[in-house]
Design a protein around this motif. Structure first.
Motif, PDB file in Angstrom:
ATOM      1  N   SER A 204       1.027  -1.257  -0.450  1.00 50.48           N
ATOM      2  CA  SER A 204      -0.408  -0.155   0.472  1.00 50.48           C
ATOM      3  C   SER A 204       0.370   1.742  -0.194  1.00 50.48           C
ATOM      4  O   SER A 204       0.606   2.531  -0.722  1.00 50.48           O
ATOM      5  N   ILE A 205       1.581   1.346   0.971  1.00 53.65           N
ATOM      6  CA  ILE A 205       3.126   2.759   0.870  1.00 53.65           C
ATOM      7  C   ILE A 205       3.363   2.481  -0.471  1.00 53.65           C
ATOM      8  O   ILE A 205       3.825   4.059  -0.787  1.00 53.65           O
ATOM      9  N   SER A 206       4.053   1.578  -0.847  1.00 50.88           N
ATOM     10  CA  SER A 206       4.921   1.481  -2.292  1.00 50.88           C
ATOM     11  C   SER A 206       3.928   2.122  -3.153  1.00 50.88           C
ATOM     12  O   SER A 206       3.920   3.121  -3.971  1.00 50.88           O
ATOM     13  N   ILE A 207       2.836   1.358  -3.327  1.00 50.40           N
ATOM     14  CA  ILE A 207       1.658   2.577  -4.874  1.00 50.40           C
ATOM     15  C   ILE A 207       1.676   3.677  -4.425  1.00 50.40           C
ATOM     16  O   ILE A 207       1.713   4.390  -4.713  1.00 50.40           O
ATOM     17  N   LEU A 208       1.307   4.402  -2.725  1.00 52.09           N
ATOM     18  CA  LEU A 208       1.062   5.603  -2.908  1.00 52.09           C
ATOM     19  C   LEU A 208       2.011   5.895  -3.369  1.00 52.09           C
ATOM     20  O   LEU A 208       2.157   7.909  -3.328  1.00 52.09           O
ATOM     21  N   ILE A 209       3.160   6.411  -2.756  1.00 55.39           N
ATOM     22  CA  ILE A 209       4.811   6.873  -2.817  1.00 55.39           C
ATOM     23  C   ILE A 209       4.619   6.741  -4.322  1.00 55.39           C
ATOM     24  O   ILE A 209       5.159   7.721  -4.884  1.00 55.39           O
ATOM     25  N   LEU A 210       4.389   5.714  -4.981  1.00 56.76           N
ATOM     26  CA  LEU A 210       4.753   6.261  -6.367  1.00 56.76           C
ATOM     27  C   LEU A 210       3.826   6.771  -7.279  1.00 56.76           C
ATOM     28  O   LEU A 210       3.973   7.762  -8.253  1.00 56.76           O
TER      29      LEU A 210
ATOM     30  N   HIS B 183       2.645   9.582  -5.442  1.00 55.83           N
ATOM     31  CA  HIS B 183       3.113  10.359  -5.520  1.00 55.83           C
ATOM     32  C   HIS B 183       4.011  11.240  -6.514  1.00 55.83           C
ATOM     33  O   HIS B 183       3.302  12.646  -6.322  1.00 55.83           O
ATOM     34  N   GLU B 184       4.975  10.518  -6.244  1.00 55.95           N
ATOM     35  CA  GLU B 184       5.723  11.274  -6.878  1.00 55.95           C
ATOM     36  C   GLU B 184       5.537  11.326  -8.136  1.00 55.95           C
ATOM     37  O   GLU B 184       6.188  12.169  -9.061  1.00 55.95           O
ATOM     38  N   LEU B 185       4.857  10.230  -8.917  1.00 52.71           N
ATOM     39  CA  LEU B 185       4.730  10.455 -10.155  1.00 52.71           C
ATOM     40  C   LEU B 185       3.557  11.712 -10.532  1.00 52.71           C
ATOM     41  O   LEU B 185       3.884  12.875 -11.396  1.00 52.71           O
ATOM     42  N   GLY B 186       2.915  12.638 -10.006  1.00 46.25           N
ATOM     43  CA  GLY B 186       2.249  13.355  -9.650  1.00 46.25           C
ATOM     44  C   GLY B 186       3.791  14.571 -10.281  1.00 46.25           C
ATOM     45  O   GLY B 186       2.545  15.563 -10.627  1.00 46.25           O
TER      46      GLY B 186
ATOM     47  N   LEU C  53      -2.377  16.490  -5.710  1.00 48.74           N
ATOM     48  CA  LEU C  53      -3.204  16.709  -6.416  1.00 48.74           C
ATOM     49  C   LEU C  53      -3.579  14.502  -7.521  1.00 48.74           C
ATOM     50  O   LEU C  53      -4.228  14.240  -7.019  1.00 48.74           O
ATOM     51  N   SER C  54      -2.363  14.419  -6.756  1.00 50.00           N
ATOM     52  CA  SER C  54      -2.692  13.037  -7.450  1.00 50.00           C
ATOM     53  C   SER C  54      -2.632  12.171  -7.263  1.00 50.00           C
ATOM     54  O   SER C  54      -3.143  10.722  -6.808  1.00 50.00           O
ATOM     55  N   ASN C  55      -2.424  12.178  -5.122  1.00 53.12           N
ATOM     56  CA  ASN C  55      -3.064  11.263  -4.275  1.00 53.12           C
ATOM     57  C   ASN C  55      -4.491  11.557  -3.855  1.00 53.12           C
ATOM     58  O   ASN C  55      -5.349  10.861  -4.179  1.00 53.12           O
ATOM     59  N   VAL C  56      -5.211  12.437  -3.948  1.00 54.97           N
ATOM     60  CA  VAL C  56      -6.414  13.151  -3.975  1.00 54.97           C
ATOM     61  C   VAL C  56      -7.570  12.665  -5.330  1.00 54.97           C
ATOM     62  O   VAL C  56      -7.886  11.492  -5.130  1.00 54.97           O
ATOM     63  N   LEU C  57      -7.064  12.502  -6.488  1.00 53.37           N
ATOM     64  CA  LEU C  57      -7.843  11.616  -7.313  1.00 53.37           C
ATOM     65  C   LEU C  57      -7.930  10.342  -7.048  1.00 53.37           C
ATOM     66  O   LEU C  57      -8.143   9.569  -7.849  1.00 53.37           O
TER      67      LEU C  57
ATOM     68  N   ILE D 109      -4.976   9.882   0.918  1.00 54.02           N
ATOM     69  CA  ILE D 109      -6.233  10.713   1.097  1.00 54.02           C
ATOM     70  C   ILE D 109      -5.592  11.947   2.181  1.00 54.02           C
ATOM     71  O   ILE D 109      -4.882  13.073   2.675  1.00 54.02           O
ATOM     72  N   TRP D 110      -4.556  10.709   3.390  1.00 53.20           N
ATOM     73  CA  TRP D 110      -4.660  11.026   4.686  1.00 53.20           C
ATOM     74  C   TRP D 110      -2.718  11.889   4.294  1.00 53.20           C
ATOM     75  O   TRP D 110      -2.179  13.141   4.419  1.00 53.20           O
ATOM     76  N   LEU D 111      -2.202  11.235   3.110  1.00 57.53           N
ATOM     77  CA  LEU D 111      -1.124  11.389   2.620  1.00 57.53           C
ATOM     78  C   LEU D 111      -1.122  13.202   2.260  1.00 57.53           C
ATOM     79  O   LEU D 111      -0.468  13.672   2.239  1.00 57.53           O
TER      80      LEU D 111
END
Length: 444
Positions: free
Chosen positions: A14-20, A22-25, A111-115, A379-381
């Motif tokens: 889960s954390i790996s997906i969220l990091i990717l 976020h940084e992809l944004g 923005l990418s994490n919210v999306l 969304i927390w991140l």
């Protein structure tokens, strides 16, 4: 050990997906505005990396410290002095772009994490639909845990209003109570108003582990499963038996069973049951813990008693729900953060690190729960990165907004010093939170 491993793998994925995400944004908006990205890394890589490969102008890689990730954007942090010979670099550097473009690049991760949260919640609704129990269909009132009793609720209460409003669906009641200031209940025909002040809300947070307190519809004591070789199994109890009485004590609801059994430890009891319309009696020996070796049905397994509402959604219909769900999660996080700084509630005790997050994942793999928690963490991140702390996205956003208002660029060396200070602050906070988490597990 297996459950710990499964939870840890789910958290890491889960954390790996969220990091990717976020940084992809940041990465995509940098490319859109023709800014060079020098490095794109999952996890941090001081001294060495697990994997790295250069493609074009960018080195892609995986670090060995799973506490985050980063993209290194050209010209975003540098104290190098330029001269005229370096003019060709200006076009693809971050600092050469307009304030609005830099603001969008810095905001790209948020923005990418919210999306991403919106997409997850929308897809979950499209995939699984909604099955809800209307509050009006809760036939026998509620069953509460010790936290519910601490704030004044009792088994059998009917909740009429929370904060003066009728809550149409039962699953929304615990959250409404947590966010609210008053509850109106019907207790055996008597209308009672309960206030929720800070002293009462302290019970939600001032404990070792945090979760929403449990409020369930009150249900009849119907056996869902009999544990093999237990005392109940040996005495002939079966799935779907309804328990009517223990010795001479009649019971109507599941919550009454535990209290009655606790009185007959190390004794043989007579259980009266209803099995497909037949009245039967079984002698069962209770051990010193007063355990029969049975699991009772919960309200979700009683669609013959409770009238549920089920609705399926098309992919288009699920989009508004994704927006609503994302906003609800964000509101809950703002509420919790507000209480963290409100000492009387003692919500600060529920602040946790990766150890606390891992506990939220189930011990057996469940994709629906996995994606629900991932959407919530996303969304927390995004929310955390809005904080105006240097080295977080919010810190960069603050500096750019100041520049846009004053029409003057902040000195790069000052900006770098603030960024270093911010990084040290966040690192110290993470260390404190991890130590606190370990303390809660072993000493609190």
């Amino acid at each position: 050990m297996t459950s710990i491993f499964v939870r840890s793998i789910q958290l890491l994925l889960s954390i790996s997906i969220l990091i990717l995400i976020h940084e992809l944004g940041h990465f995509l908006l940098s490319k859109a505005f023709q800014v060079r990205v020098e490095r794109f890394f999952l996890f941090f890589d001081p001294w060495f990396s697990i994997f790295k490969k250069k493609i074009g102008d960018t080195i892609y890689g995986i670090g060995w410290i799973p506490l985050g990730g980063y993209v290194k954007i050209s010209g975003m942090m540098t104290n190098e002095e330029r001269d005229s010979s370096e003019k060709e670099k200006i076009d693809w550097e971050f600092r050469s772009k307009s304030a609005i473009k830099r603001l969008l690049i810095v905001s790209g991760g948020i923005l990418s994490n919210v999306l991403f949260s919106f997409m997850i919640f929308s897809f979950l609704l499209f995939k699984y639909g909604e099955t809800y129990l209307p509050t009006k269909n809760v036939k026998y009132g509620i069953e509460v845990d010790y936290l519910g009793k601490k704030i004044g609720l009792r088994n059998g209460d009917n909740i009429l209003l929370v904060n003066g409003k009728y809550i149409p669906y039962f699953h929304e009641i615990p959250k409404a109570i947590l966010l609210g200031n008053s509850i109106t209940i019907d207790r055996m025909g008597k209308i009672i108003h309960l206030s929720l002040n800070d002293d009462k809300k302290r019970f939600f947070f001032d404990r070792k582990e945090f979760s929403f307190f449990i409020i369930k519809p009150r249900v009849p004591p119907i056996i869902n499963y009999v544990v093999k070789n237990s005392w109940g199994y040996k005495s002939g109890l079966k799935n779907n038996d309804e328990i009517l009485a223990i010795n001479s004590e009649f019971l109507l609801f599941s919550d009454q069973l535990k209290d009655i059994l606790s009185k007959y430890k190390n004794q043989t009891i007579l259980i009266s049951i209803n099995r497909n319309g037949r009245l039967l009696q079984k002698e069962v020996f209770l051990d010193q813990k007063g355990i029969l070796g049975i699991y009772l049905k919960n309200f979700l397994e009683m669609d013959n008693i409770f009238l549920f509402e089920k609705k399926n959604y098309s992919i288009i219909e699920s989009f508004p729900y994704g927006v609503k769900r994302t906003w609800e999660v964000l509101k809950n996080q703002i509420f919790f953060l507000k209480n963290v700084f409100h000492i009387e509630t003692k919500a600060y005790k529920q602040v946790g690190s990766f150890f606390s997050m891992a506990k939220e994942f189930p011990s057996q793999w469940n994709w629906e729960i996995f994606w629900t928690l991932t959407g919530t963490l996303s969304i927390w991140l995004a929310f955390l990165n809005l904080f105006p702390i240097p080295s977080l996205d919010g810190g960069y956003i603050l500096f750019i907004l100041i520049e846009m208002i004053t029409k003057k660029r902040i000195n790069e060396r000052i900006f770098e010093r603030f960024t270093i200070i911010g990084f040290l602050m966040i690192s110290l906070m993470m260390i404190v939170v991890i130590i606190w988490d370990i303390f809660k597990v072993f000493f609190y």
